[in-house]
Scaffold this motif. Sequence first.
Motif: not given
Length: 396
Positions: A55-63, A99-102
């Motif tokens: 979820t953290g990665g998704k939030l970062a990728l989606n701004g 680390l989350d985003m990949p």
Amino acid sequence: MDHMPCARLRLPAPLMWVFGSMIVMTLFIADYRASRHGVIGLSEMWGRDFANIWTGGKLALNGRLDLLYDLDRYRGFEHALYGTVGIHNYSYPPIALFLDMPFALLPYGPALMLWLGGTGLLFALAARPWLTEGCAPWLLLLTPAALMNIWAGHYGFLIGALFLAGWHWLPNRPGWAGVCFGLMALKPHVAVLVPVILLLRGDWRTIAAAALTVGSLVMASVVAFGSDLWAQYLTVTSGVQARMIDPGQEFYGLMATSLASALLRQHIPAAIAYGLQGMAFIGVALGVTSATIRGAPPGALALLAATGTFVLLPYAFNYDLTVVMLAALVVYGRPEASPMEKAIALIAFVTPQWGMMASAIGIPLTPIALISLFGVQWHGLVRPGRGAPAGAGAAR
């Protein structure tokens, strides 16, 4: 570099491994029976806390990082992702987003498999230098704590790998050791004793490398995500974690390792619970300091610190006890260990899972076992006429 003799890592009988893993096997079966399309019951995903990483990665990728530390909006975003809300919260510092985003680039299932497989491999590789030929490092992926980490989808393998690699490299590659210790800022509280020991030893190159690593990560996160995230992390999230020390009757309280959490769960007055936790903190601080001043080698200090960390922390959980399992096995394998010391080591070995059952019936087994194991480790380092401490060979 000498290695710890394989005889000193004598493994308990297979029956003990099976006994130590019965609780998590029951949890896996219960999850399987309650799961449908990757969702367990109405509130959890397979991999449980890995959902926060994804979820953290998704939030970062989606701004949408404005949602990261806002509990209600964060859970609403998870609901949109998984079709379930759960009781998750993102408790990691902003640097963890790198680390989350990949992982968030992959579908959830493959990402979870890559997370567990990749971090498990790193842990096994980091454990190899601590063992001799014939002591298979993959067995450390099957300890009671390791299996809890697999069930919870957590950081136990990754943080354990960084911890072991840092102490292994400390004597001959102090800069790389510092990088490993600096990367432990992903879960900074688990590294609380590392700077204390490094300062007492005067390992200035390692300290400098660790500080540079942390500083670089923080600056990169500020540039990438803004400074507001850090303000929220240090205020909102730290407050959430502090409140989790008192678990009430929530299930996660069974997984807590601290004395304070165990006592508060049994309705012991907060003044007594936190007072005893403070005494444990002081005892560990004095024990680690005395062992370091007496010249204990890095390998032995590492295992002492691994256990001591979970004695002194008021906020910690059993899936992070991956290195403590190695410490318990080393104590169990000491030729000079008494029957009582071996019994303490075995109890500590099974407590990541059976401590949950004991807590459910009002027995604070986990903190008692960890305190006892720390005492046995410390006594083995400071008693008169001791030789090279068991486990010291991994780093000198």
